[in-house]
Design a protein around this motif. Structure first.
Motif, PDB file in Angstrom:
ATOM      1  N   GLY A  12       0.824  -1.207   0.000  1.00  0.00           N
ATOM      2  CA  GLY A  12       0.000   0.000   0.000  1.00  0.00           C
ATOM      3  C   GLY A  12       0.852   1.249   0.000  1.00  0.00           C
ATOM      4  N   ASP A  13       0.237   2.322   0.472  1.00  0.00           N
ATOM      5  CA  ASP A  13       0.873   3.640   0.443  1.00  0.00           C
ATOM      6  C   ASP A  13       2.232   3.645   1.141  1.00  0.00           C
ATOM      7  N   ARG A  14       2.271   3.259   2.403  1.00  0.00           N
ATOM      8  CA  ARG A  14       3.500   3.408   3.188  1.00  0.00           C
ATOM      9  C   ARG A  14       4.622   2.483   2.706  1.00  0.00           C
ATOM     10  N   ALA A  15       4.297   1.209   2.487  1.00  0.00           N
ATOM     11  CA  ALA A  15       5.355   0.280   2.076  1.00  0.00           C
ATOM     12  C   ALA A  15       5.985   0.750   0.774  1.00  0.00           C
ATOM     13  N   VAL A  35       3.776  -9.152  -1.677  1.00  0.00           N
ATOM     14  CA  VAL A  35       2.575  -9.871  -1.226  1.00  0.00           C
ATOM     15  C   VAL A  35       1.457  -8.875  -0.977  1.00  0.00           C
ATOM     16  N   ASP A  36       0.318  -9.100  -1.578  1.00  0.00           N
ATOM     17  CA  ASP A  36      -0.856  -8.252  -1.326  1.00  0.00           C
ATOM     18  C   ASP A  36      -2.065  -8.965  -1.947  1.00  0.00           C
ATOM     19  N   PRO A  37      -3.184  -9.035  -1.211  1.00  0.00           N
ATOM     20  CA  PRO A  37      -4.358  -9.688  -1.795  1.00  0.00           C
ATOM     21  C   PRO A  37      -4.962  -8.874  -2.936  1.00  0.00           C
ATOM     22  N   MET A  78      -2.004  -2.964   7.280  1.00  0.00           N
ATOM     23  CA  MET A  78      -2.731  -2.108   8.223  1.00  0.00           C
ATOM     24  C   MET A  78      -2.521  -2.601   9.662  1.00  0.00           C
ATOM     25  N   ASP A  79      -2.760  -1.702  10.597  1.00  0.00           N
ATOM     26  CA  ASP A  79      -2.455  -1.911  12.018  1.00  0.00           C
ATOM     27  C   ASP A  79      -2.885  -3.296  12.534  1.00  0.00           C
ATOM     28  N   GLN A  80      -4.136  -3.681  12.220  1.00  0.00           N
ATOM     29  CA  GLN A  80      -4.699  -4.900  12.806  1.00  0.00           C
ATOM     30  C   GLN A  80      -4.045  -6.165  12.259  1.00  0.00           C
ATOM     31  N   LEU A  81      -3.246  -6.034  11.166  1.00  0.00           N
ATOM     32  CA  LEU A  81      -2.610  -7.215  10.554  1.00  0.00           C
ATOM     33  C   LEU A  81      -1.135  -7.345  10.920  1.00  0.00           C
ATOM     34  N   HIS A  82      -0.611  -6.382  11.673  1.00  0.00           N
ATOM     35  CA  HIS A  82       0.837  -6.374  11.916  1.00  0.00           C
ATOM     36  C   HIS A  82       1.343  -7.659  12.568  1.00  0.00           C
ATOM     37  N   LEU A  83       0.711  -8.051  13.667  1.00  0.00           N
ATOM     38  CA  LEU A  83       1.221  -9.215  14.401  1.00  0.00           C
ATOM     39  C   LEU A  83       1.154 -10.470  13.531  1.00  0.00           C
ATOM     40  N   LEU A  98       8.684  -2.756  10.244  1.00  0.00           N
ATOM     41  CA  LEU A  98       7.252  -2.934  10.481  1.00  0.00           C
ATOM     42  C   LEU A  98       6.644  -1.582  10.827  1.00  0.00           C
ATOM     43  N   GLU A  99       5.628  -1.196  10.083  1.00  0.00           N
ATOM     44  CA  GLU A  99       5.021   0.122  10.306  1.00  0.00           C
ATOM     45  C   GLU A  99       4.533   0.277  11.748  1.00  0.00           C
ATOM     46  N   LYS A 100       4.433   1.529  12.158  1.00  0.00           N
ATOM     47  CA  LYS A 100       3.857   1.812  13.466  1.00  0.00           C
ATOM     48  C   LYS A 100       2.352   1.862  13.306  1.00  0.00           C
ATOM     49  N   GLY A 171     -12.184   7.968   7.823  1.00  0.00           N
ATOM     50  CA  GLY A 171     -11.182   7.103   7.199  1.00  0.00           C
ATOM     51  C   GLY A 171     -10.937   5.794   7.921  1.00  0.00           C
ATOM     52  N   LYS A 172      -9.836   5.148   7.535  1.00  0.00           N
ATOM     53  CA  LYS A 172      -9.617   3.772   8.007  1.00  0.00           C
ATOM     54  C   LYS A 172      -9.127   3.656   9.443  1.00  0.00           C
ATOM     55  N   TRP A 173      -8.844   4.815  10.094  1.00  0.00           N
ATOM     56  CA  TRP A 173      -8.507   4.772  11.525  1.00  0.00           C
ATOM     57  C   TRP A 173      -9.648   5.333  12.374  1.00  0.00           C
ATOM     58  N   CYS A 189       1.354   7.883  18.617  1.00  0.00           N
ATOM     59  CA  CYS A 189       2.438   7.029  19.117  1.00  0.00           C
ATOM     60  C   CYS A 189       3.755   7.656  18.686  1.00  0.00           C
ATOM     61  N   HIS A 190       3.750   8.458  17.607  1.00  0.00           N
ATOM     62  CA  HIS A 190       4.949   9.221  17.227  1.00  0.00           C
ATOM     63  C   HIS A 190       5.336  10.209  18.338  1.00  0.00           C
ATOM     64  N   ASP A 191       4.327  10.944  18.832  1.00  0.00           N
ATOM     65  CA  ASP A 191       4.623  12.029  19.781  1.00  0.00           C
ATOM     66  C   ASP A 191       5.091  11.484  21.123  1.00  0.00           C
ATOM     67  N   TRP A 260     -10.127   7.286  -2.064  1.00  0.00           N
ATOM     68  CA  TRP A 260     -10.556   6.552  -3.261  1.00  0.00           C
ATOM     69  C   TRP A 260     -10.065   5.109  -3.248  1.00  0.00           C
ATOM     70  N   GLN A 261      -9.422   4.699  -2.135  1.00  0.00           N
ATOM     71  CA  GLN A 261      -8.910   3.330  -2.011  1.00  0.00           C
ATOM     72  C   GLN A 261     -10.042   2.309  -2.175  1.00  0.00           C
ATOM     73  N   CYS A 262     -11.235   2.686  -1.645  1.00  0.00           N
ATOM     74  CA  CYS A 262     -12.349   1.735  -1.669  1.00  0.00           C
ATOM     75  C   CYS A 262     -12.882   1.488  -3.082  1.00  0.00           C
ATOM     76  N   GLY A 373       6.175  13.681   3.452  1.00  0.00           N
ATOM     77  CA  GLY A 373       7.269  12.788   3.855  1.00  0.00           C
ATOM     78  C   GLY A 373       7.702  12.950   5.294  1.00  0.00           C
ATOM     79  N   HIS A 374       6.760  13.415   6.154  1.00  0.00           N
ATOM     80  CA  HIS A 374       7.052  13.539   7.588  1.00  0.00           C
ATOM     81  C   HIS A 374       8.271  14.432   7.843  1.00  0.00           C
ATOM     82  N   PHE A 375       8.250  15.606   7.295  1.00  0.00           N
ATOM     83  CA  PHE A 375       9.313  16.622   7.494  1.00  0.00           C
ATOM     84  C   PHE A 375      10.686  16.048   7.123  1.00  0.00           C
TER      85      PHE A 375
END
Ligand SMILES: NC(=O)c1ccc[n+]([C@@H]2O[C@H](COP(=O)([O-])OP(=O)(O)OC[C@H]3O[C@@H](n4cnc5c(N)ncnc54)[C@H](O)[C@@H]3O)[C@@H](O)[C@H]2O)c1
Length: 426
Positions: A12-15, A35-37, A78-83, A98-100, A171-173, A189-191, A260-262, A373-375
């Motif tokens: 996705g976007d971040r990877a 890997v991506d469905p 996405m967050d819920q799939l990390h583990l 691994l993304e935060k 959105g998704k969060w 969690c960044h801060d 527009w991801q959906c 790009g996060h500063f």
């Protein structure tokens, strides 16, 4: 030099941001599998990073069945799939970015850390702000003793209206019950990581927190508002509503990769007609922002005490007009004050000559901005990950799991403190 063989899990976007920087701009990574469905995302990986058709997989099981075919994994699920998507690769000895947020609770965090350690894996997360020149300068000033011992840190994050809508309100969060992350975990969690990283001569021992869902609720919807902007909301209401999708999503769209991801298409390929049709029917971003059914808070304050007596506070607010992250670090010999989004930072010290104060300014104007790009942090992070995998000494920003655990545990404790209305000891 041999490139680092890399598998992207969750294209996705971040990877893809990290893969582009590591493979194309730095030339250090070779993307050997993806890997991506979602076939569209696999196509994107093929076209962008030269992954062959035969090395694209819909399920992690297929690539795991091949044994260890690469050096590392960039996990941008996405967050819920990390583990679920991280553990099997760690068990096979892959290093991993691994993304935060790494995971959403303390037990899973310890399991993840233990699995990485037992299998000799270097596991890093994406606290990209540690690599932003703005925050790196603050860390360097503290390490150089410029402000003495830290007494207090105050940070705040005000999330702009459009960003709030696209990520946290529509959105998704927007639902912890679906993505597993609270607002504090997903956004801040960044801060809290920055606070712990800047003040890592000590450790947090106590946290309190207050907050709630008080502004983006059905009862706060404008009088007469409908349920979907383009379907049943009267023009007279929409013309005064900041969150009307016409201006926020169709005329301007600051984070186009989210709404527009959906549609199942790459956002650049979605036509205006398809956008309008989605907003009228199935797109969660088309729903009235006050009726979108999110279960996260829309504002929260966190108060932290450290073992050496120093303190910190952080506050987050959704739906503000001028977004940004502020920081103020008070030390025994000086202060650092900055506004990341304007790239301005000041070091202030006492002047013996005048008995007043004098300031030195630093300018990070070239890497400012909420969404860019996060500063400058994205670039620094992937470079450091590559150095880590290559066995080099990582930088002072390094977000290894061992060093990122405190900030995550602090988030979990702060949310518990807010939900249970009590001070939590760490
Ligand atoms: N570091 C940061 O500042 C930052 C910023 C934004 C997002 N994030 C985090 O990055 C992560 C990814 O966010 P994103 O916006 O790129 O998400 P995304 O939805 O764009 O990407 C996730 C990808 O994972 C794929 N996927 C779904 N199930 C999968 C599975 N079982 N196996 C493999 N792939 C699967 C999806 O099809 C999608 O392409 C999230 O955890 C998010 O919180 C971090």
């Amino acid at each position: 030099m041999n490139k680092i063989k890399t598998i992207i899990v969750g294209c996705g976007d971040r990877a893809c941001v990290y893969a582009r920087e590591g493979a194309i701009n730095l030339g250090l990574l070779e993307i050997v599998a993806a890997v991506d469905p979602d076939e569209e995302r696999l196509r994107y990986a093929r076209e962008s990073f030269g992954v062959t058709e035969g090395s694209c997989y819909k399920d992690i099981k297929d690539v795991l069945a091949l044994g260890k075919i690469a050096d590392c994994v960039i996990n941008g699920t996405m967050d819920q799939l990390h583990l679920k998507t991280a553990l099997p690769f760690l068990e096979q000895g892959y290093d991993m970015l691994l993304e935060k947020p790494l995971v959403s609770n303390g037990d899973d965090l310890l399991l993840l850390k233990r699995t990485a350690e037992q299998n000799g894996c270097r596991l890093m997360t994406c606290h990209v702000l540690r690599y932003a020149p703005f925050y790196l300068k603050i860390k360097e000033l503290i390490l150089n003793g410029e402000i003495g011992d830290i007494v207090n840190i105050q940070t705040s994050e005000r999330v702009g209206a459009a960003h709030s809508s696209m990520s946290y309100l529509r959105g998704k969060w927007s639902k912890e019950s679906e993505c597993g992350s609270s607002l504090l975990l997903a956004k801040c969690c960044h801060d809290l990581d920055l606070i712990c990283w800047l003040n890592n001569a000590t450790a947090p021992v106590e946290v309190a927190s207050t907050g709630g869902r008080d502004y983006f609720t059905e009862s706060k919807a404008p009088k007469g508002a409908g349920t979907r902007c383009l379907v049943d909301c009267p023009e007279s209401v929409r013309k005064n509503c900041i969150y009307d999708v016409q201006s926020m999503y169709l005329d301007n769209c600051i984070l186009p990769w989210y709404p527009w991801q959906c549609t199942g298409k790459n956002y650049e390929d979605v036509t205006t007609e398809e956008k309008v049709e989605s907003l009228k029917t199935y797109n969660p971003h088309g729903v009235c922002v006050y009726k979108a059914g999110g279960d996260i808070v829309d504002h929260q304050n966190v108060m932290i005490t450290f073992a050496d007596g120093s303190t910190a506070t952080h506050s987050v607010t959704l739906g503000v007009m001028k977004p940004g992250r502020n920081i103020w670090v008070v030390g025994t010999k000086g202060e650092i004050e900055g506004f990341a989004d304007e790239g301005t930072l000041k070091l202030t010290k006492y002047s013996k000559q005048t008995s007043l104060w004098e300031s030195q300014s630093f300018d990070f104007n070239d890497v400012k901005g909420e969404t860019g790009g996060h500063f400058g942090g994205d670039k620094g992070l992937i470079n450091d990950f590559c150095q880590l995998v290559l066995g080099q000494q990582p930088s002072i920003s390094c977000t290894s799991v061992q060093d990122s655990i405190t900030g995550h545990l602090l988030v979990f404790a702060a949310d518990k403190a807010m939900k249970e209305n009590k001070i939590i000891k760490l």
